[in-house]
Write an enzyme that holds these catalytic residues in place. Structure first.
Site, mmCIF file in Angstrom:
data_model
loop_
_atom_site.group_PDB
_atom_site.id
_atom_site.type_symbol
_atom_site.label_atom_id
_atom_site.label_comp_id
_atom_site.label_asym_id
_atom_site.label_seq_id
_atom_site.Cartn_x
_atom_site.Cartn_y
_atom_site.Cartn_z
ATOM 1 N N SER A 121 0.832 -1.205 0.000
ATOM 2 C CA SER A 121 0.000 0.000 0.000
ATOM 3 C C SER A 121 0.871 1.261 0.000
ATOM 4 C CB SER A 121 -0.881 -0.009 1.260
ATOM 5 O OG SER A 121 -1.682 1.147 1.330
ATOM 6 N N CYS A 152 8.603 0.615 5.410
ATOM 7 C CA CYS A 152 7.448 1.515 5.243
ATOM 8 C C CYS A 152 6.234 1.069 6.060
ATOM 9 C CB CYS A 152 7.022 1.592 3.780
ATOM 10 S SG CYS A 152 8.087 2.605 2.767
ATOM 11 N N PHE A 210 1.197 12.845 2.978
ATOM 12 C CA PHE A 210 1.158 12.245 1.642
ATOM 13 C C PHE A 210 -0.207 11.627 1.366
ATOM 14 C CE2 PHE A 210 5.402 12.062 -0.411
ATOM 15 C CZ PHE A 210 6.061 12.875 0.481
ATOM 16 N N VAL A 267 5.572 -7.289 10.956
ATOM 17 C CA VAL A 267 6.922 -6.779 11.255
ATOM 18 C C VAL A 267 7.309 -6.900 12.730
ATOM 19 C CG1 VAL A 267 7.047 -5.188 9.296
ATOM 20 C CG2 VAL A 267 6.079 -4.385 11.478
ATOM 21 N N TYR A 290 1.967 8.039 18.241
ATOM 22 C CA TYR A 290 2.560 8.043 16.895
ATOM 23 C C TYR A 290 3.856 8.852 16.871
ATOM 24 C CZ TYR A 290 2.738 8.434 11.777
ATOM 25 O OH TYR A 290 3.132 8.386 10.455
ATOM 26 N N LEU A 318 3.063 4.482 0.434
ATOM 27 C CA LEU A 318 4.455 4.867 0.158
ATOM 28 C C LEU A 318 5.302 3.647 -0.209
ATOM 29 C CD1 LEU A 318 5.058 7.488 3.029
ATOM 30 C CD2 LEU A 318 4.105 7.852 0.731
HETATM 31 C C1 LIG Z 1 0.572 10.148 9.017
HETATM 32 C C2 LIG Z 1 1.663 11.123 9.166
HETATM 33 O O1 LIG Z 1 2.755 10.769 9.535
HETATM 34 C C3 LIG Z 1 1.420 12.502 8.803
HETATM 35 C C4 LIG Z 1 0.682 13.173 9.890
HETATM 36 O O2 LIG Z 1 1.021 13.081 11.028
HETATM 37 S S1 LIG Z 1 -0.660 14.024 9.384
HETATM 38 C C5 LIG Z 1 -1.381 14.648 10.879
HETATM 39 C C6 LIG Z 1 -2.333 13.663 11.399
HETATM 40 N N1 LIG Z 1 -3.067 14.288 12.454
HETATM 41 C C7 LIG Z 1 -3.891 13.568 13.175
HETATM 42 O O3 LIG Z 1 -4.032 12.387 12.948
HETATM 43 C C8 LIG Z 1 -4.641 14.287 14.254
HETATM 44 C C9 LIG Z 1 -4.939 13.353 15.347
HETATM 45 N N2 LIG Z 1 -5.958 13.892 16.228
HETATM 46 C C10 LIG Z 1 -7.263 13.610 16.082
HETATM 47 O O4 LIG Z 1 -7.688 12.955 15.133
HETATM 48 C C11 LIG Z 1 -8.192 14.145 17.152
HETATM 49 O O5 LIG Z 1 -7.535 15.147 17.879
HETATM 50 C C12 LIG Z 1 -8.683 13.057 18.098
HETATM 51 C C13 LIG Z 1 -9.471 12.001 17.332
HETATM 52 C C14 LIG Z 1 -7.534 12.383 18.789
HETATM 53 C C15 LIG Z 1 -9.565 13.699 19.116
HETATM 54 O O6 LIG Z 1 -10.609 14.357 18.425
HETATM 55 P P1 LIG Z 1 -11.982 14.728 19.125
HETATM 56 O O7 LIG Z 1 -12.559 13.533 19.746
HETATM 57 O O8 LIG Z 1 -12.839 15.453 18.193
HETATM 58 O O9 LIG Z 1 -11.487 15.772 20.181
HETATM 59 P P2 LIG Z 1 -11.790 15.822 21.674
HETATM 60 O O10 LIG Z 1 -11.330 17.185 22.080
HETATM 61 O O11 LIG Z 1 -11.171 14.668 22.384
HETATM 62 O O12 LIG Z 1 -13.344 15.648 21.786
HETATM 63 C C16 LIG Z 1 -14.305 16.485 21.232
HETATM 64 C C17 LIG Z 1 -15.251 16.927 22.293
HETATM 65 O O13 LIG Z 1 -15.297 16.031 23.407
HETATM 66 C C18 LIG Z 1 -15.010 16.728 24.621
HETATM 67 N N3 LIG Z 1 -14.088 15.981 25.459
HETATM 68 C C19 LIG Z 1 -12.831 15.616 25.175
HETATM 69 N N4 LIG Z 1 -12.279 14.978 26.196
HETATM 70 C C20 LIG Z 1 -13.208 14.943 27.154
HETATM 71 C C21 LIG Z 1 -13.261 14.420 28.466
HETATM 72 N N5 LIG Z 1 -12.193 13.801 28.985
HETATM 73 N N6 LIG Z 1 -14.376 14.551 29.173
HETATM 74 C C22 LIG Z 1 -15.445 15.170 28.666
HETATM 75 N N7 LIG Z 1 -15.473 15.693 27.437
HETATM 76 C C23 LIG Z 1 -14.364 15.588 26.688
HETATM 77 C C24 LIG Z 1 -14.292 17.995 24.231
HETATM 78 O O14 LIG Z 1 -14.631 19.024 25.167
HETATM 79 C C25 LIG Z 1 -14.792 18.265 22.858
HETATM 80 O O15 LIG Z 1 -15.912 19.080 22.915
HETATM 81 P P3 LIG Z 1 -15.822 20.543 22.280
HETATM 82 O O16 LIG Z 1 -15.530 20.328 20.809
HETATM 83 O O17 LIG Z 1 -17.150 21.095 22.554
HETATM 84 O O18 LIG Z 1 -14.705 21.221 22.981
HETATM 85 N N1 LIG Z 2 0.860 8.967 4.357
HETATM 86 C C1 LIG Z 2 1.456 9.914 5.065
HETATM 87 O O1 LIG Z 2 1.067 11.086 5.018
HETATM 88 C C2 LIG Z 2 2.622 9.601 5.913
HETATM 89 C C3 LIG Z 2 3.019 8.314 6.201
HETATM 90 N N2 LIG Z 2 4.118 8.109 7.003
HETATM 91 C C4 LIG Z 2 4.574 6.763 7.298
HETATM 92 O O2 LIG Z 2 4.855 6.102 6.082
HETATM 93 C C5 LIG Z 2 4.644 4.714 6.215
HETATM 94 C C6 LIG Z 2 3.719 4.248 5.107
HETATM 95 O O3 LIG Z 2 2.483 4.912 5.244
HETATM 96 P P1 LIG Z 2 1.326 4.855 4.149
HETATM 97 O O4 LIG Z 2 1.862 4.231 2.927
HETATM 98 O O5 LIG Z 2 0.719 6.173 4.103
HETATM 99 O O6 LIG Z 2 0.314 3.860 4.890
HETATM 100 P P2 LIG Z 2 -0.610 2.703 4.316
HETATM 101 O O7 LIG Z 2 -1.593 2.432 5.390
HETATM 102 O O8 LIG Z 2 -1.102 3.051 2.963
HETATM 103 O O9 LIG Z 2 0.386 1.455 4.182
HETATM 104 C C7 LIG Z 2 0.965 0.861 5.288
HETATM 105 C C8 LIG Z 2 1.259 -0.589 4.984
HETATM 106 O O10 LIG Z 2 1.896 -1.167 6.135
HETATM 107 C C9 LIG Z 2 1.348 -2.451 6.352
HETATM 108 N N3 LIG Z 2 1.474 -2.807 7.764
HETATM 109 C C10 LIG Z 2 0.923 -2.172 8.828
HETATM 110 N N4 LIG Z 2 1.223 -2.798 9.958
HETATM 111 C C11 LIG Z 2 1.988 -3.872 9.626
HETATM 112 C C12 LIG Z 2 2.606 -4.912 10.359
HETATM 113 N N5 LIG Z 2 2.477 -4.995 11.689
HETATM 114 N N6 LIG Z 2 3.325 -5.826 9.688
HETATM 115 C C13 LIG Z 2 3.446 -5.768 8.343
HETATM 116 N N7 LIG Z 2 2.883 -4.812 7.590
HETATM 117 C C14 LIG Z 2 2.152 -3.882 8.222
HETATM 118 C C15 LIG Z 2 -0.108 -2.326 5.927
HETATM 119 O O11 LIG Z 2 -0.678 -3.605 5.654
HETATM 120 C C16 LIG Z 2 0.007 -1.440 4.698
HETATM 121 O O12 LIG Z 2 0.172 -2.204 3.520
HETATM 122 C C17 LIG Z 2 4.095 4.504 7.628
HETATM 123 O O13 LIG Z 2 5.158 4.147 8.471
HETATM 124 C C18 LIG Z 2 3.569 5.880 7.996
HETATM 125 O O14 LIG Z 2 3.568 6.079 9.384
HETATM 126 C C19 LIG Z 2 4.837 9.131 7.521
HETATM 127 C C20 LIG Z 2 4.472 10.413 7.273
HETATM 128 C C21 LIG Z 2 3.343 10.749 6.443
#
Ligand SMILES: CC(=O)CC(=O)SCCNC(=O)CCNC(=O)[C@H](O)C(C)(C)COP(=O)(O)OP(=O)(O)OC[C@H]1O[C@@H](n2cnc3c(N)ncnc32)[C@H](O)[C@@H]1OP(=O)(O)O
Ligand SMILES: NC(=O)C1=CN([C@@H]2O[C@H](COP(=O)(O)OP(=O)(O)OC[C@H]3O[C@@H](n4cnc5c(N)ncnc54)[C@H](O)[C@@H]3O)[C@@H](O)[C@H]2O)C=CC1
Length: 251
Positions: free
Chosen positions: A15, A81, A190, A55, A157, A17
């Protein structure tokens, strides 16, 4: 190291990356083994060997490495990855984050990456060097910009990816004297199935926070950097951000 004819192990290659790396390395003449816990259906390219493993499991990953060496030959490149990105606040609506949830993210992203790379490196160290420098192999890990600026809900994370970033230099120091380079890519946001799972309300501000180009990264852009790391013999011990200049905010 030239990619052509090299055996490349790619975890998470079913999947996103990892999948883009599979396509890129196959197109550039490598022999690719995919290690994933989920194997795509058998319509896939016959040039690619798919092996199912988790893994985090020491024995099954060791068995897979043996099988790859037997079926494809000398393992020269390993790209980690595989990863998961579940979100959860330290204390959320339902109380404190379950410790098992925190542990699972560390287990897959950090310990899983180390498990795979230690076993791939063991194979590499047993090989003859390829050139006058003594190069035996290349390892690439995947961290995330969340290692440096994790958002609300990303404690587990960010901790797992911070670990991946931090272990890069010491592992490069461990393996460098035997001719294996180790680098980590820290991607921004991504377009992959992983991000497709994220709420639009989180994605839009992230897209806006990218400096240029103002869009999510494309998986092929990740694969191109992985290929460059393999190709460029002087890149070692480094964590490279690939992120369009993004600095993520708290949400
Ligand atoms: C993949 C990569 O590598 C690249 C990246 O990182 S990309 C960036 C990715 N970013 C993320 O994934 C973000 C992750 N975070 C989230 O998804 C969210 O913050 C989360 C799902 C963890 C929480 O979201 P949420 O549930 O909407 O927020 P949360 O504040 O807990 O709850 C919402 C409501 O419940 C209430 N609440 C929260 N905790 C509470 C508690 N302990 N008791 C009572 N009420 C509570 C809050 O007051 C809130 O209400 P309001 O909106 O009125 O303030
Ligand atoms: N997509 C994004 O924006 C970003 C992704 N990353 C990182 O890049 C990497 C790849 O991410 P994506 O391709 O976006 O995710 P994806 O969900 O598309 O692919 C992840 C792959 O890892 C495999 N996998 C998960 N757990 C496993 C395990 N325990 N053993 C074997 N395989 C397993 C899944 O089956 C899947 O094929 C991850 O480490 C992620 O944290 C980092 C920054 C940003």
């Amino acid at each position: 190291m030239n990619i052509t004819d090299k055996v490349v192990v790619i975890t998470g290659g079913a999947s996103g990356l990892g999948g883009a790396c599979v396509d890129w390395f196959v197109r550039h003449g490598a022999k690719v083994a995919v290690l994933d816990r989920r194997i795509p259906d058998p319509t896939a390219d016959p040039q690619i060997v798919y092996l199912e493993a988790d893994v985090t499991q020491a024995d099954s990953v060791a068995a897979v490495m043996d099988k790859i060496a037997e079926q494809l030959g000398e393992i020269r490149v390993c790209i980690n990855c595989a990863g998961i990105a579940p979100a959860g606040k330290t204390v959320g609506r339902d109380g404190a984050l379950a410790l098992d949830k925190f542990r699972q993210v560390i287990d897959v992203n950090l310990i899983g990456s180390f498990n795979v790379l230690r076993l791939a490196a063991e194979k590499m160290l047993a090989l003859e060097p390829l050139d006058a420098d003594g190069a035996r192999g290349v390892i690439i890990n995947t961290a995330s910009v969340a290692a440096f600026e994790g958002q609300i809900g990303q404690a587990a994370y960010a901790a797992s990816k911070g670990g991946v970033a931090a272990m890069t230099l010491p592992i490069a120091r461990d393996l460098g004297p035997r001719g294996v380079r180790v680098n980590t890519i820290a991607p921004g946001v991504f377009e992959t199935p992983m991000m497709a799972g994220l709420n639009e309300e989180f994605v839009k501000p992230l897209e806006q926070a990218v400096q240029f180009p103002k869009r999510l990264g494309r998986a092929e852009e990740f694969a191109k950097l992985a290929a460059h790391i393999v190709d460029n013999d002087y890149l070692n011990g480094e964590v490279i951000r690939l992120d369009g200049g993004i600095r993520m905010g708290p949400r």
